[in-house]
Design an enzyme around this catalytic site. Structure first.
Site, PDB file in Angstrom:
ATOM      1  N   GLY A 155       9.778  64.081  47.080  1.00 55.56           N
ATOM      2  CA  GLY A 155       9.549  64.393  45.674  1.00 55.56           C
ATOM      3  C   GLY A 155      10.449  63.606  44.748  1.00 55.56           C
ATOM      4  N   ARG A 156      10.625  62.318  45.048  1.00 52.53           N
ATOM      5  CA  ARG A 156      11.483  61.418  44.253  1.00 52.53           C
ATOM      6  C   ARG A 156      12.918  61.927  44.138  1.00 52.53           C
ATOM      7  NH1 ARG A 156       8.508  57.405  42.490  1.00 52.53           N
ATOM      8  NH2 ARG A 156       6.267  57.713  42.210  1.00 52.53           N
ATOM      9  N   GLY A 157      13.388  62.559  45.215  1.00 60.28           N
ATOM     10  CA  GLY A 157      14.777  63.030  45.247  1.00 60.28           C
ATOM     11  C   GLY A 157      14.923  64.500  44.893  1.00 60.28           C
TER      12      GLY A 157
ATOM     13  N   SER B 286      18.217  66.739  45.959  1.00 62.80           N
ATOM     14  CA  SER B 286      19.260  67.148  45.003  1.00 62.80           C
ATOM     15  C   SER B 286      18.895  68.383  44.209  1.00 62.80           C
ATOM     16  CB  SER B 286      19.510  66.010  44.011  1.00 62.80           C
ATOM     17  OG  SER B 286      19.705  64.801  44.683  1.00 62.80           O
ATOM     18  N   GLY B 287      17.622  68.779  44.245  1.00 62.27           N
ATOM     19  CA  GLY B 287      17.216  69.935  43.471  1.00 62.27           C
ATOM     20  C   GLY B 287      17.142  69.616  41.988  1.00 62.27           C
TER      21      GLY B 287
ATOM     22  N   PRO C 146       8.251  61.139  49.888  1.00 58.37           N
ATOM     23  CA  PRO C 146       8.079  62.374  50.655  1.00 58.37           C
ATOM     24  C   PRO C 146       9.105  63.442  50.277  1.00 58.37           C
ATOM     25  CG  PRO C 146       9.164  60.739  52.017  1.00 58.37           C
ATOM     26  CD  PRO C 146       8.778  60.042  50.741  1.00 58.37           C
TER      27      PRO C 146
ATOM     28  N   TYR D 143       8.869  45.105  42.673  1.00 56.18           N
ATOM     29  CA  TYR D 143      10.165  45.773  42.626  1.00 56.18           C
ATOM     30  C   TYR D 143      11.202  44.752  42.181  1.00 56.18           C
ATOM     31  CZ  TYR D 143       7.781  49.281  45.527  1.00 56.18           C
ATOM     32  OH  TYR D 143       6.897  50.207  46.036  1.00 56.18           O
TER      33      TYR D 143
ATOM     34  N   PHE E  61      13.754  67.142  46.390  1.00 56.37           N
ATOM     35  CA  PHE E  61      14.067  68.000  47.538  1.00 56.37           C
ATOM     36  C   PHE E  61      15.415  67.642  48.178  1.00 56.37           C
ATOM     37  CE2 PHE E  61       9.422  68.634  47.307  1.00 56.37           C
ATOM     38  CZ  PHE E  61       9.439  70.010  47.129  1.00 56.37           C
TER      39      PHE E  61
END
Length: 340
Positions: A208-210, A214-215, A206, A60, A212
């Protein structure tokens, strides 16, 4: 000072907060690195709130995220369980996986220095080097345990058969894998294997890489160098379809009086006491919201409803582009083929 319930990961004695903090996005892949002072404050806030399990990797940055954690943990080392990883090398712009003993040892020594610690609590092989028998890589990690440089051994994105072979050399404490409402392929083979062997499960991405949090509008807010822009699920043709999943999760969350991200995270928490999700964030309000997911209780009916709308066939697009190493391509040669 907050306190979160603790869970046991694996059968070797590692105990962590039921939710951890993924630190990758502070330094890499999700747009430009965030301001150091702010990220140190965020890490301190997480520890004050009861999160004791911090997740990083030497790649990273590369390296800058470990350096950041080293600074943030000054005087706080005994309050946390620190996890880092080795095995992904960027050489001349090309990504290479390495699991040979000399590399494993060198990577560990370098991480200890950057993190400014004497011992790493949980050391993962980040991706499996398919040129090196897994027994050889784990054999070297076992020596690092014996020398007190690491306490526990983990694997990330390894197949069930690779996990079995590794566990026969030295007990594996945790397997890190992508697990969320829209990534559930691990449930078939890998999760049951971990449970049979008494291995803890650490769920990355968990949310979904954001997705869930921000949609579908998430993609509009990402900077050009955010690697999510290239992921298949976020491409327009797939996003149109996947948007429906978010809308239904959002509908259930509204009825429950929580946010869609809390609902998605609560679903992971309800998978069992051997599962620790490590949602990443760079914002204190999101961190507080993620911790709030621990108090969202789901009934059997709600779990079933969530699972039916996010079953494997309902999600469009692979989770990575075709070239990425995952557990699907993690088999290694057998030991008899190895010339050290």
């Amino acid at each position: 000072m907050g306190s979160l319930r603790k869970i046991k990961l694996g059968s070797q004695g590692l105990e962590v907060s039921a939710q951890g903090l993924g630190c990758m996005g502070m330094s890499a892949f999700y747009g430009p690195p965030k301001p150091e002072e702010e990220m140190i404050s965020l890490i301190h806030h997480a520890i004050d709130s009861g999160i004791t399990f911090l997740d990083t990797s030497d790649m990273y940055g590369p390296f800058t995220n470990e350096i950041l954690l080293g600074k943030a943990l000054k005087g706080l080392r005994e309050k946390v369980q620190l996890a880092t990883k080795f095995g992904i090398v960027d050489a001349d712009g090309k990504r290479e996986l390495r699991g040979d003993p000399a590399y494993v040892r060198g990577a560990c020594e370098a991480s200890l220095k950057r993190l400014q610690v004497d011992c790493i609590d949980l050391y993962y092989q980040h991706r499996v080097d398919t040129r090196v028998p897994i027994e050889v890589t784990i054999g070297e990690m076992k020596k690092l345990v014996e020398e007190g440089k690491i306490k526990y051994i983990g694997m990330s994105e390894a197949s069930a058969s690779t996990i079995r072979r590794a566990h026969a050399v030295h007990p594996i404490t945790a397997v890190q894998l992508e697990w969320s409402l829209w990534t559930r392929d691990v449930e078939e083979d890998i999760i049951p294997t971990c449970r049979e062997l008494g291995i803890g499960i650490v769920a990355y991405s968990p949310l979904g890489r954001g997705f869930f949090s921000s949609g579908p509008n998430l993609i509009d807010s990402l900077s050009d160098d955010d690697f999510r822009k290239n992921l298949p699920r976020f491409q327009t043709e797939n996003l149109e379809h996947n948007k429906l999943i978010f809308e239904r999760v959002n509908g259930i969350a509204t009825k429950k009086g929580c946010t869609p991200s809390q609902l998605a995270l609560a679903w992971v928490h309800h998978q069992g006491d051997d599962v620790c999700p490590i949602p990443g964030t760079t914002k204190i309000e999101n961190l507080n919201q993620n911790i709030g997911a621990l108090s969202v209780k789901l009934t059997g009916e709600e779990m079933a409803e969530l699972e039916s709308l996010a079953s494997a066939g309902n999600v469009k697009g692979e989770r990575y582009g075709s070239m990425m190493a995952t557990w699907r391509n993690s088999e290694t040669p057998d030991l008899s083929s190895w010339k050290s």
